[in-house]
Design a protein around this motif. Structure first.
Motif, PDB file in Angstrom:
ATOM      1  N   MET A 288      61.820  35.431  64.533  1.00  0.00           N
ATOM      2  CA  MET A 288      61.496  34.032  64.588  1.00  0.00           C
ATOM      3  C   MET A 288      60.113  33.915  65.709  1.00  0.00           C
ATOM      4  SD  MET A 288      65.126  32.243  65.547  1.00  0.00           S
ATOM      5  CE  MET A 288      64.318  30.585  66.298  1.00  0.00           C
ATOM      6  N   ILE A 289      60.087  34.870  66.418  1.00  0.00           N
ATOM      7  CA  ILE A 289      58.836  34.845  67.241  1.00  0.00           C
ATOM      8  C   ILE A 289      57.600  35.694  66.777  1.00  0.00           C
ATOM      9  CG2 ILE A 289      58.310  35.535  69.651  1.00  0.00           C
ATOM     10  CD1 ILE A 289      61.383  35.806  70.242  1.00  0.00           C
ATOM     11  N   PRO A 290      56.343  34.847  66.770  1.00  0.00           N
ATOM     12  CA  PRO A 290      55.119  35.344  66.237  1.00  0.00           C
ATOM     13  C   PRO A 290      54.670  36.442  66.791  1.00  0.00           C
ATOM     14  CG  PRO A 290      55.132  32.783  66.182  1.00  0.00           C
ATOM     15  CD  PRO A 290      56.458  33.242  67.028  1.00  0.00           C
ATOM     16  N   LEU A 291      55.078  36.471  68.091  1.00  0.00           N
ATOM     17  CA  LEU A 291      54.541  37.788  68.945  1.00  0.00           C
ATOM     18  C   LEU A 291      55.470  39.049  68.637  1.00  0.00           C
ATOM     19  CD1 LEU A 291      53.128  36.475  72.398  1.00  0.00           C
ATOM     20  CD2 LEU A 291      52.057  37.107  70.297  1.00  0.00           C
ATOM     21  N   GLY A 292      56.391  38.769  68.104  1.00  0.00           N
ATOM     22  CA  GLY A 292      57.446  39.879  67.389  1.00  0.00           C
ATOM     23  C   GLY A 292      58.355  40.352  68.345  1.00  0.00           C
ATOM     24  N   ARG A 293      58.507  39.886  69.647  1.00  0.00           N
ATOM     25  CA  ARG A 293      59.462  40.640  70.504  1.00  0.00           C
ATOM     26  C   ARG A 293      60.005  39.475  71.342  1.00  0.00           C
ATOM     27  NH1 ARG A 293      57.747  40.226  75.846  1.00  0.00           N
ATOM     28  NH2 ARG A 293      55.479  39.885  75.983  1.00  0.00           N
ATOM     29  N   LEU A 294      61.209  39.859  71.969  1.00  0.00           N
ATOM     30  CA  LEU A 294      61.895  38.975  72.894  1.00  0.00           C
ATOM     31  C   LEU A 294      61.156  38.847  74.110  1.00  0.00           C
ATOM     32  CD1 LEU A 294      65.680  40.080  72.828  1.00  0.00           C
ATOM     33  CD2 LEU A 294      64.958  38.239  71.669  1.00  0.00           C
ATOM     34  N   GLY A 295      61.269  37.851  74.844  1.00  0.00           N
ATOM     35  CA  GLY A 295      60.367  38.004  76.331  1.00  0.00           C
ATOM     36  C   GLY A 295      61.352  38.750  77.263  1.00  0.00           C
TER      37      GLY A 295
END
Length: 247
Positions: A208-215
């Protein structure tokens, strides 16, 4: 104007682990004296204080249930007695219990309201009276406010109320040059977040995250550092969604 000397003092609630601990480390490295608040994790809080002190910082731990107004007053008393005053409050303490609205347990509802909403309010009310002029307040919200995901109803409702308090208190305290903002994390790889989630669910969240990783916890701590530091003085009444681009 706010002093940027090492005499600045920060209280971080719920700071014994996870995002709160990362914020405490970062603000200590920024030169602030930090009060590591905890509810029940005394050992973890003490270890964090030792880590900060051994790195050359100044820190103490202080137990307080943020849902208890008297305990929050005592928390500020402790900070003032030890460091002479308070300049920064980070309202980080919170709990998350997920269930569809039809299945929410009354006790879980009451506990989330007590900790997430009343606990934040207790801190805000005390800070509004006791922060030194030029101080900073950051409330930790969530990017679920706006995403409206199933099972997050009550949790999101508590944080939406926190965001409303943020906007209003920013206007009330502006004449004293005290800024009030919220940081609203997206999915962050903390123990609390990962607990009980299957790998497939975590993978879906990452997608779901455009940057492709969890924070990471440090992603959130860096944002808080800007808001409470010398570069954040004209950011006020804002909700900063630190979430990798999830809309």
């Amino acid at each position: 104007m706010m002093s940027i000397s090492s005499e600045r003092v920060a209280i971080i609630t719920g700071a014994s682990r996870g995002i709160g601990a990362s914020i405490a480390r970062r603000l200590a490295s920024d030169g602030m004296a930090v009060v590591v608040n905890y509810a029940g994790s005394e050992k973890a809080a003490a270890e964090l204080v030792d880590e900060i002190v051994n790195a050359g910082g100044r820190a103490i731990s202080a137990q307080a249930d943020v849902a208890d107004p008297r305990a929050v007053r005592n928390l500020f008393d402790t900070a003032e007695a030890e460091f002479g005053g308070v300049d920064v409050l980070v309202n980080n303490a919170g709990i998350m219990k997920l269930a569809p609205v039809a299945q929410v347990d009354d006790a879980d509802f009451d506990e989330m309201m007590a900790v997430n909403l009343k606990g934040t309010f207790n801190g805000l009310r005390e800070a509004a009276k006791r922060l030194r002029d030029g101080g900073r307040i950051v409330n930790i919200s969530t990017s679920v406010v706006g995403l409206y995901l199933p099972a997050y109803g009550v949790y999101a409702a508590t944080k939406a109320a926190v965001e409303a308090l943020t906007h209003i208190l920013a206007k009330e305290l502006g004449p004293r040059s005290i800024t009030v903002n919220s940081v609203a994390p997206g999915p962050v790889a903390t123990e609390l977040f990962l607990e009980g989630k299957a790998p497939a669910m975590i993978e879906r969240l990452e997608q779901m995250i455009p940057l492709g990783r969890l924070g990471e916890v440090d992603d959130i701590a860096r944002a808080v550092s800007v808001l409470v530091g010398p570069d954040g003085g004209w950011i006020n009444g804002q909700i900063v969604r630190v979430n990798g681009g999830v809309i």
